[in-house]
Scaffold this motif. Structure first.
Motif, PDB file in Angstrom:
ATOM      1  N   ALA A 154       0.823  -1.233  -0.421  1.00 40.66           N
ATOM      2  CA  ALA A 154       0.172   0.211  -0.122  1.00 40.66           C
ATOM      3  C   ALA A 154       0.766   1.809  -0.013  1.00 40.66           C
ATOM      4  N   MET A 155       2.201   1.125   0.512  1.00 40.39           N
ATOM      5  CA  MET A 155       2.905   2.750   1.104  1.00 40.39           C
ATOM      6  C   MET A 155       4.164   2.470  -0.671  1.00 40.39           C
ATOM      7  N   ALA A 194      -4.210  11.640  -3.880  1.00 40.26           N
ATOM      8  CA  ALA A 194      -4.409   9.663  -4.094  1.00 40.26           C
ATOM      9  C   ALA A 194      -5.700   9.526  -4.069  1.00 40.26           C
ATOM     10  N   MET A 195      -6.120  10.333  -3.096  1.00 32.13           N
ATOM     11  CA  MET A 195      -7.981  10.731  -3.567  1.00 32.13           C
ATOM     12  C   MET A 195      -8.670  10.709  -4.843  1.00 32.13           C
ATOM     13  N   ALA A 196      -7.905  11.158  -5.562  1.00 30.35           N
ATOM     14  CA  ALA A 196      -8.313  11.964  -6.727  1.00 30.35           C
ATOM     15  C   ALA A 196      -8.363  11.021  -8.210  1.00 30.35           C
ATOM     16  N   ASP A 197      -7.619  10.601  -7.734  1.00 28.72           N
ATOM     17  CA  ASP A 197      -7.199   9.147  -8.283  1.00 28.72           C
ATOM     18  C   ASP A 197      -8.160   7.794  -8.193  1.00 28.72           C
ATOM     19  N   ASP A 198      -8.555   7.825  -8.759  1.00 30.13           N
ATOM     20  CA  ASP A 198      -9.917   6.705  -8.987  1.00 30.13           C
ATOM     21  C   ASP A 198      -8.851   5.144  -8.994  1.00 30.13           C
ATOM     22  N   GLY A 199      -7.674   4.886 -10.447  1.00 29.05           N
ATOM     23  CA  GLY A 199      -7.090   3.498  -9.856  1.00 29.05           C
ATOM     24  C   GLY A 199      -6.399   3.969  -8.246  1.00 29.05           C
ATOM     25  N   ARG A 200      -5.802   4.455  -8.340  1.00 25.62           N
ATOM     26  CA  ARG A 200      -4.759   4.527  -6.497  1.00 25.62           C
ATOM     27  C   ARG A 200      -5.652   4.649  -5.286  1.00 25.62           C
ATOM     28  N   ARG A 201      -7.344   4.621  -5.918  1.00 26.50           N
ATOM     29  CA  ARG A 201      -8.149   4.225  -4.898  1.00 26.50           C
ATOM     30  C   ARG A 201      -8.492   3.658  -4.917  1.00 26.50           C
ATOM     31  N   ALA A 202      -8.441   2.933  -5.915  1.00 27.67           N
ATOM     32  CA  ALA A 202      -9.216   1.328  -6.530  1.00 27.67           C
ATOM     33  C   ALA A 202      -8.459   0.202  -5.803  1.00 27.67           C
ATOM     34  N   ALA A 203      -7.122   0.945  -5.963  1.00 29.62           N
ATOM     35  CA  ALA A 203      -6.355  -0.070  -5.365  1.00 29.62           C
ATOM     36  C   ALA A 203      -6.133  -0.450  -4.017  1.00 29.62           C
ATOM     37  N   LEU A 204      -6.162   1.040  -2.847  1.00 27.08           N
ATOM     38  CA  LEU A 204      -5.929   0.555  -1.552  1.00 27.08           C
ATOM     39  C   LEU A 204      -7.416   0.003  -0.872  1.00 27.08           C
ATOM     40  N   THR A 205      -8.646   0.346  -1.947  1.00 29.99           N
ATOM     41  CA  THR A 205      -9.676  -0.471  -1.205  1.00 29.99           C
ATOM     42  C   THR A 205      -9.399  -1.531  -1.079  1.00 29.99           C
ATOM     43  N   ARG A 206      -9.568  -2.763  -2.831  1.00 25.94           N
ATOM     44  CA  ARG A 206      -8.810  -4.126  -2.655  1.00 25.94           C
ATOM     45  C   ARG A 206      -8.478  -3.881  -1.778  1.00 25.94           C
ATOM     46  N   LEU A 207      -7.045  -3.967  -1.745  1.00 25.38           N
ATOM     47  CA  LEU A 207      -6.436  -4.097  -0.168  1.00 25.38           C
ATOM     48  C   LEU A 207      -6.988  -4.323   1.173  1.00 25.38           C
TER      49      LEU A 207
END
Length: 109
Positions: free
Chosen positions: A59-60, A85-98
């Motif tokens: 995640a980091m 990070a929160m403005a980027d859909d891909g980054r949020r999706a990756a964090l949400t998945r983890l």
């Protein structure tokens, strides 16, 4: 200072209509839970994701994340996400998945 309700709405959209999701006021903000285990949340400091210690390094590596700190001490297994990070859909999706992977690995509370 209160948490950003717009950020909470963004996270609600990311979580979707998944079964077992609830909201709980915590840390002076709002936590999103999966069967009682924290997935993510918002505080006056911004967004946080509970990814667990096993997924913390992964995640980091996502740009715009860092240690989640309360009272100056990092909280193991949790990461903070900045506005970029929160403005980027891909980054949020990756964090949400983890965060979901971590919450799903725990017994329901």
């Amino acid at each position: 200072m209160a948490y950003d309700e717009g950020l909470a709405e963004l996270i609600r959209g990311d979580l979707g209509e998944r079964s077992g999701i609830s909201e709980r006021r915590m840390f002076g903000g709002l936590a999103f839970m999966l069967y009682g285990n924290m997935v993510c949340g918002v505080t006056s400091q911004g967004a946080m994701y509970c990814v667990g210690k096993a997924r913390e390094a992964e995640a980091m590596r996502i740009p715009g994340t860092g240690p989640m700190e309360f009272t100056g001490k990092p909280m193991g297994g949790m990461v903070a996400a900045d506005d970029e990070a929160m403005a980027d859909d891909g980054r949020r999706a990756a964090l949400t998945r983890l965060a979901f992977e971590h919450a799903e690995s725990l017994p329901a509370k």
